[in-house]
Design an enzyme around this catalytic site. Structure first.
Site, short mmCIF file in Angstrom:
data_model
loop_
_atom_site.label_atom_id
_atom_site.label_comp_id
_atom_site.label_asym_id
_atom_site.label_seq_id
_atom_site.Cartn_x
_atom_site.Cartn_y
_atom_site.Cartn_z
NE ARG A 158 49.58 -2.28 -13.29
CZ ARG A 158 50.49 -1.21 -13.68
NH1 ARG A 158 50.12 0.07 -13.78
NH2 ARG A 158 51.56 -1.45 -14.33
CD GLU A 183 63.62 2.49 -19.44
OE1 GLU A 183 62.25 2.18 -19.02
OE2 GLU A 183 64.06 3.64 -19.23
#
Ligand code: PRP
Ligand code: MG
Length: 175
Positions: free
Chosen positions: A63, A100
């Site tokens: 993006r 994560e």
């Protein structure tokens, strides 16, 4: 202008549980779909870096490409894509970073940034700062100077802004 922030906030779509349960995804595609708003956003994200002699904008897959390329044009700078491993055809430098869960990596073409380049890193969103920090390491490896970071959204309850250096980060919107 303050109305820009309100207009952009109104067009960012919150999507619950995407891409996995517990994540609230900030979807910026409605902002890009509006030509007038898109233009104002690009201009506002470029503005703090006008006159700072930016020679190269690095946009982060995926993006970051959408905002980075028009911001590069607005700043009369070149554009270079930082891509996920294995996507760039030429010789690359690589930086791995922790997610994560698990880890990921980013690459730049070794000739994407030259010694002495003054670089602006662009992405849609700053969260933990892991992605932007890895991108900065790639730029530094190639001898470029990271002048700053321009993001559309900063999640200020996460440590990204501190990690990159508060004074180097410009965010249009903070949550
Ligand atoms: C998202 C977002 C940033 C990054 C921010 O990208 O577009 O690039 O995460 O997170 P961080 O600050 O914790 O590193 P994502 O990995 O979802 O990939 P995409 O842009 O290709 O969709
Ligand atoms: Mg991304």
């Amino acid at each position: 202008d303050s109305t820009l922030l309100e207009d952009v906030k109104a067009r960012i779509r919150d999507v619950q549980d995407f891409p996995k349960p517990g994540i609230l995804f900030k979807d910026v595609t409605p902002v890009l779909a509006d030509p007038h708003l898109f233009g104002r956003v690009v201009n506002a994200m470029a503005a703090p870096f006008r006159g700072r002699h930016i020679t190269k904008v690095v946009g982060v897959e995926a993006r970051g490409f959408l905002l980075g390329a028009p911001i590069a044009l607005a700043l009369h700078a070149g554009f270079a894509p930082a891509r996920k491993p294995g996507k760039l055809p030429w010789h690359t430098v690589t930086e791995r970073y922790a997610l994560e869960y698990g880890d990921d990596g980013l690459q730049l073409h070794e000739d994407a940034v030259a010694r002495g380049d003054r670089v602006l890193i662009v992405d849609d969103l700053l969260a933990t700062g892991g992605t932007a920090d890895a991108t900065a390491k790639l730029v530094t490896k190639l001898g470029g100077e990271v002048v700053g970071y321009s993001v559309l959204i900063s999640l200020d309850f996460l440590p990204g802004r501190e990690r990159l250096g508060r004074e180097k980060v410009c965010a249009l919107i903070s949550y």
